[in-house]
Design a protein around this motif. Structure first.
Motif, PDB file in Angstrom:
ATOM      1  N   PRO A   1       0.810  -1.230   0.000  1.00 38.64           N
ATOM      2  CA  PRO A   1       0.000   0.000   0.000  1.00 38.64           C
ATOM      3  C   PRO A   1       0.838   1.273   0.000  1.00 38.64           C
TER       4      PRO A   1
ATOM      5  N   ILE B   1       1.475   2.537  -3.809  1.00 39.02           N
ATOM      6  CA  ILE B   1       0.305   2.564  -4.689  1.00 39.02           C
ATOM      7  C   ILE B   1       0.551   3.408  -5.945  1.00 39.02           C
TER       8      ILE B   1
ATOM      9  N   PRO C   1      -7.562  -0.797  -4.281  1.00 32.22           N
ATOM     10  CA  PRO C   1      -8.231  -0.708  -2.985  1.00 32.22           C
ATOM     11  C   PRO C   1      -8.952   0.631  -2.815  1.00 32.22           C
ATOM     12  N   ALA C   2     -10.165   0.559  -2.322  1.00 34.72           N
ATOM     13  CA  ALA C   2     -10.931   1.766  -2.003  1.00 34.72           C
ATOM     14  C   ALA C   2     -11.471   1.682  -0.582  1.00 34.72           C
ATOM     15  N   GLU C   3     -11.918   0.504  -0.203  1.00 34.59           N
ATOM     16  CA  GLU C   3     -12.447   0.274   1.138  1.00 34.59           C
ATOM     17  C   GLU C   3     -12.161  -1.176   1.479  1.00 34.59           C
TER      18      GLU C   3
ATOM     19  N   ALA D   1      -9.646  -4.240   2.577  1.00 32.24           N
ATOM     20  CA  ALA D   1      -8.225  -4.574   2.515  1.00 32.24           C
ATOM     21  C   ALA D   1      -7.478  -3.578   1.627  1.00 32.24           C
ATOM     22  N   SER D   2      -6.375  -3.051   2.139  1.00 27.57           N
ATOM     23  CA  SER D   2      -5.624  -2.043   1.392  1.00 27.57           C
ATOM     24  C   SER D   2      -4.489  -2.641   0.579  1.00 27.57           C
ATOM     25  N   ASP D   3      -4.332  -3.954   0.632  1.00 26.63           N
ATOM     26  CA  ASP D   3      -3.218  -4.577  -0.075  1.00 26.63           C
ATOM     27  C   ASP D   3      -3.661  -5.516  -1.192  1.00 26.63           C
ATOM     28  N   ARG D   4      -4.898  -5.367  -1.648  1.00 26.29           N
ATOM     29  CA  ARG D   4      -5.426  -6.224  -2.719  1.00 26.29           C
ATOM     30  C   ARG D   4      -5.752  -5.378  -3.943  1.00 26.29           C
TER      31      ARG D   4
END
Length: 103
Positions: free
Chosen positions: A12, A15, A42-44, A46-49
């Motif tokens: 993240p 990005i 990622p928007a909402e 998990a921030s690492d997918r």
């Protein structure tokens, strides 16, 4: 038609680098006979997918595109973004066939 679904685990903190990487691959897929359906970041949650989908008319057409990896200068440069930034932790590739709506 065959659709490649890429499932990414990303860093993240990288990005912006991932977005540069993604823009290059969208351009390359479209330039070399595929249709890129976009990257989904990622928007909402998990921030690492992240995910990406692109299609080729056949697996053979995809293999022609893949044959450029490792030696075509544009492909090498696009991959260098990932390698130098560490924006992609890991990824997996799945091939699917679309079931599309009929009229």
């Amino acid at each position: 038609m065959i659709t490649c679904v890429l499932h990414y685990t990303i860093d993240p903190a990288q990005i912006e680098a991932f977005e540069r990487f993604a823009r290059e691959w969208m351009r390359l897929v479209n330039r070399h006979g595929g249709v890129h359906h976009g990257y989904f970041l990622p928007a909402e949650g998990a921030s690492d997918r992240a995910e990406a989908l692109f299609s080729f008319e056949s697996l053979a057409a995809y293999e022609r595109y893949r044959s450029r990896f490792g030696h075509d200068p544009e492909f090498v440069a696009a991959d260098r973004i990932r390698e130098e930034s560490g924006c992609v932790v890991r990824y997996e590739r799945t091939f699917m066939r679309p079931l599309l709506p009929t009229d």
